[in-house]
Design an enzyme around this catalytic site. Sequence first.
Site, PDB file in Angstrom:
ATOM      1  N   GLY A 185       0.819  -1.210   0.000  1.00 33.79           N
ATOM      2  CA  GLY A 185       0.000   0.000   0.000  1.00 33.79           C
ATOM      3  C   GLY A 185       0.848   1.253   0.000  1.00 33.79           C
ATOM      4  CD  GLU A 212       7.273   2.022   9.911  1.00 33.26           C
ATOM      5  OE1 GLU A 212       7.643   1.112   9.119  1.00 33.26           O
ATOM      6  OE2 GLU A 212       6.518   1.834  10.863  1.00 33.26           O
ATOM      7  CB  CYS A 256       6.777  -1.242  12.287  1.00 32.74           C
ATOM      8  SG  CYS A 256       5.241  -0.346  12.317  1.00 32.74           S
ATOM      9  CD  GLU A 306       6.658  -6.340   7.989  1.00 31.39           C
ATOM     10  OE1 GLU A 306       6.588  -5.506   7.058  1.00 31.39           O
ATOM     11  OE2 GLU A 306       6.347  -6.082   9.163  1.00 31.39           O
TER      12      GLU A 306
END
Lengths: 508, 508
Positions: free
Chosen positions: B244, B264, B301, B390
């Site tokens: 995104g 981020e 994160c 990730e």
Amino acid sequence: MLDAPLITGQHLIAGTWVTSENFFESDPVTGDPGAYYAGGADEINEAATAAAQAFPAYSQTTREERAAFLEKIAEEIEARGAALTEIAMAESGLPAARLEGERGRTCGQLRLFAAHIRDGKYLDIRHDPALPDRTPPRPDLRLIQRPVGPVGVFGASNFPLAFSTAGGDTASALAAGCPVVYKGHPGHPGTCELVAQAIAAAIQATGMPKGVFSMVQSNTNEAGGALVQHPAIKAVGFTGSFGGGKALFDLAMARPEPIPFFGELGSLNPVFVLPAALAARGAELGEGWAQSLTMGVGQFCTNPGLVLLPAGPEGDAFAEAAAGLLNATAPQPMLTGGTAAAYAKGVEMLSGAGLDRLTGAQTCSLREGAPAVFQVTAADWMARPELAREVFGPAGILIRTSSPEEMLKVANGFHGQLTATLLMDDADIEAAKPLVPVLEAKAGRVLANAFPTGVEVADAMVHGGPFPASTNFGATSVGTMAIRRFLRPVCYQNLPEALLPADLQGIA
Amino acid sequence: MLDAPLITGQHLIAGTWVTSENFFESDPVTGDPGAYYAGGADEINEAATAAAQAFPAYSQTTREERAAFLEKIAEEIEARGAALTEIAMAESGLPAARLEGERGRTCGQLRLFAAHIRDGKYLDIRHDPALPDRTPPRPDLRLIQRPVGPVGVFGASNFPLAFSTAGGDTASALAAGCPVVYKGHPGHPGTCELVAQAIAAAIQATGMPKGVFSMVQSNTNEAGGALVQHPAIKAVGFTGSFGGGKALFDLAMARPEPIPFFGELGSLNPVFVLPAALAARGAELGEGWAQSLTMGVGQFCTNPGLVLLPAGPEGDAFAEAAAGLLNATAPQPMLTGGTAAAYAKGVEMLSGAGLDRLTGAQTCSLREGAPAVFQVTAADWMARPELAREVFGPAGILIRTSSPEEMLKVANGFHGQLTATLLMDDADIEAAKPLVPVLEAKAGRVLANAFPTGVEVADAMVHGGPFPASTNFGATSVGTMAIRRFLRPVCYQNLPEALLPADLQGIA
């Protein structure tokens, strides 16, 4: 003083002068100083790879070591002073006094960055000591600015020394701890080579890693594109045209790993003439503006190409005085034949646009440019956005405004600018008040009663501004703050002292 | 304490709550708190236009006025504390204690920025006084940081308070003097609305311009795309997924006027287990890592999803202790059904990749996630770049290295990271020395003997890192330095005192 060094036309890659397959001829007014090798993706790859190999060692040098290196570059440039002036005159058409001044500026800039990193405030050190008794406990946190990695640099045609091989971008990147890969400017390749020789000598004298600086000569887009796209390059400094800069910006953003592209792309630099000053000294201001417009044949990023001037007789006095002086200004050689051709085309575009032309046509030989000033109503200006395009050279447009409100409206419509200037008297302060918030939102530098062509290299200078003036979001390309472009903050949490950067050890 | 305010499902645009055409249903574990209006380009346009109209006045407010505004927002959030916890629990599945802590962090962050702008050092004031007797004379130059303009903010699913409506991006933008247009997160729309009510109350109480904050609810890409592309928006703060974020980054760069996109985007957050620490307390470190991996169901994160662990029996002790604890950890509800589905798919990808799986499969109900840990040799890891993606949730990969050199080689191959962690003893300092320069070049924060999931809001924090961890080139999204993202330097040359920003008047 060294003897005038030999120009070889070669690239400098990690301490070695090398040739490549193709050539290009430089095309100055006063004779061709030689043929230059035209590098491409292969040479860029070698240079960028060497820069990446040099980065770990160079990024760990002390500030004192880098300061001494920068000072040595300045010394080596000065040692080549006479030869540099000679070749830069031949290549750029700029006069000796201007080039000598620019050499002083370039060396002063290198020494300013040396002093700036010695001082160390740019490291931005922050320390939040551990709070072991807090709930939850706070760890020890230390922040410092670290170099981003190898930097690609593109020089500008209009400052063959101060914005080129060892100019502000190179000086600030080297000061930060970043190796530099410099793409030679085809408008002054011999000047580039001489300065690269100076840097190579300084690398040798101070024992810096050889990959810390390379130069690839080229007159095509291939080398520039390859430089911006090379995975080892982590940031780019650029000064030049909007077209070239925007194309490279787009390449930088489309990389698998996008990188910041600090492009200084030029600007119209509007000048606002306020009523009291105009009434008191309209003709004087008009002449002052005309002088600024033609300085360096208008070839400054900060050339004041646009004037917002009240309609009516007092505005006419400004316009007539400016036109009178400009008509008496002879054509001058521009930086390159290409610059002169682009300028002639820009003036033709403005002439063809049906604007009121205030200056007469002058016969220019190849590579010369003559001042050209046009006049337009504010309403016409706002209706024709195509006029808001920089014509690089001594061309100006006077926008005649019928009221302070209209002046404000025109200002509100501007794109981003490097500078915005108020010509005003004390009695104009109230008139200026609504303009200032608009101008500071549009420009990187707001001036009163000065022309923007002088760009002081100082702590408080900002050379940059909202797009399209630059892609220096939140940054400047001139002055000590320029170093920030090539730094990134790193936080060290609970690291043993022995593993911290030297500048973070033993702080309170 | 206020009564629990009514949830209306509406957008807040410049002080008015409004409806739009479409709806979306939120889908929490514990029941649907209501239907929400789904805004699009029209609502974004109204909000961004109002923000642009508010900018001149808001950018001229004093630091004290903005500090009081931020403090009032914190107060209004606290007044809605119980209702906020209730709705955020229902929407996010996060436990009450965690949400109460997050509320404290959010309000503390608002007050920290209030104190930070009161202090004023962030203004970065620089003054080069005039030197009229120098040749050429130097003008008076004053530099200060000014707000960039209206800022678009996207919240994160995993911190419905601290990285959402009034989270770090909004707090730092408002502190800087920038109006905010916030796109509501569809994972916690009720929480968004309650916090927007708190901000609206603070705007009213402190008399701020109404356009200074707007919120548009939406569960489609249309509103987000429109926000990033709206010409009035001058910078964007984003926390979320790589996919995104990168899509929005590309939109921001492709605008006619590109703007900085501070995204981020998450990270693998590698942990390096060094030999002496491993020999001394391998099992303890393994358990500590397993606890960190499952904290908040791995939805940080900075979740440490990757461990570089020496091969051999001492590494096995770490692995076995971790697996033991993880096998005893029951599945937990994740933030949304979509998060759980994406996590399950990620774990399936790793299972299907033929990696050695150390944890058993657990039966998860819809929206739950269970820990999953895999093991791979360093050689296999380096040969398969697709593994370096990730998986958001409590999944981990142990990379078993056969030598310190191999550990360094793996580190050299990493993409940009938010954090990198050393688990080490004093006897490991020599082993750590070659790693540190690599880690500081790859990550925004380097830690020793702590897990990276705790992100202190402090002066020295860096939350950001080289791409793809973030697009925060040279910046941080947590800590007081986050304010820099929304500032740009402006230089004032020879401006009369009366026209200077208040903070530049009368300085030495």
